[in-house]
Design a protein around this motif. Sequence first.
Motif, PDB file in Angstrom:
ATOM      1  N   ILE A  21     -68.599  24.960  80.323  1.00 41.19           N
ATOM      2  CA  ILE A  21     -68.644  25.551  79.289  1.00 41.19           C
ATOM      3  C   ILE A  21     -67.783  24.987  77.605  1.00 41.19           C
ATOM      4  O   ILE A  21     -68.656  24.342  77.205  1.00 41.19           O
ATOM      5  CB  ILE A  21     -69.138  26.758  78.902  1.00 41.19           C
ATOM      6  CG1 ILE A  21     -70.033  27.563  79.488  1.00 41.19           C
ATOM      7  CG2 ILE A  21     -69.419  27.248  77.204  1.00 41.19           C
ATOM      8  CD1 ILE A  21     -70.149  28.859  78.855  1.00 41.19           C
ATOM      9  N   GLN A  25     -69.431  21.873  76.096  1.00 33.92           N
ATOM     10  CA  GLN A  25     -68.863  21.513  74.042  1.00 33.92           C
ATOM     11  C   GLN A  25     -67.926  20.918  73.628  1.00 33.92           C
ATOM     12  O   GLN A  25     -68.945  19.548  72.888  1.00 33.92           O
ATOM     13  CB  GLN A  25     -69.023  22.795  74.168  1.00 33.92           C
ATOM     14  CG  GLN A  25     -69.140  24.248  74.119  1.00 33.92           C
ATOM     15  CD  GLN A  25     -69.006  25.444  73.371  1.00 33.92           C
ATOM     16  OE1 GLN A  25     -67.698  25.429  73.958  1.00 33.92           O
ATOM     17  NE2 GLN A  25     -69.799  26.437  72.941  1.00 33.92           N
ATOM     18  N   LEU A  39     -77.346  24.292  74.954  1.00 31.30           N
ATOM     19  CA  LEU A  39     -76.032  24.622  76.177  1.00 31.30           C
ATOM     20  C   LEU A  39     -76.451  26.109  75.752  1.00 31.30           C
ATOM     21  O   LEU A  39     -76.881  26.979  74.601  1.00 31.30           O
ATOM     22  CB  LEU A  39     -74.741  24.280  76.014  1.00 31.30           C
ATOM     23  CG  LEU A  39     -74.266  23.350  75.588  1.00 31.30           C
ATOM     24  CD1 LEU A  39     -72.441  24.017  76.201  1.00 31.30           C
ATOM     25  CD2 LEU A  39     -74.584  22.962  77.543  1.00 31.30           C
ATOM     26  N   ALA A  41     -76.598  29.813  77.545  1.00 34.62           N
ATOM     27  CA  ALA A  41     -75.579  30.991  79.632  1.00 34.62           C
ATOM     28  C   ALA A  41     -76.929  31.201  80.376  1.00 34.62           C
ATOM     29  O   ALA A  41     -78.309  31.544  79.374  1.00 34.62           O
ATOM     30  CB  ALA A  41     -74.665  32.015  78.000  1.00 34.62           C
TER      31      ALA A  41
END
Length: 83
Positions: A21, A25, A39, A41
């Motif tokens: 992640i 980013q 993005l 989760a």
Amino acid sequence: MITVRICVGTSCHLNGGHNVISSFQHMIEENGLHDKVTLEAAFCMRECTKSGVTVTVNDEKYRVEPEKARSFFKEKILPLTIG
Ligand code: FES
């Protein structure tokens, strides 16, 4: 908009999901892609294995090793943002 989901289930988390992640980013930041890539989760996608993290790019599934997250982004996500 390109939707990238990163699994945060237990197995993927232990395999370095957080690093994936944060690499993504950084790539979004460096390439100014906030308006092109989102993005998210995701919960366990039932693809747990001993290595890598499950990632989907517009619903296509991949396994990504944390140390290869930047090159994965360059190869599989960046080209989709062009044009
Ligand atoms: S924990 Fe990620 S696919 Fe199962």
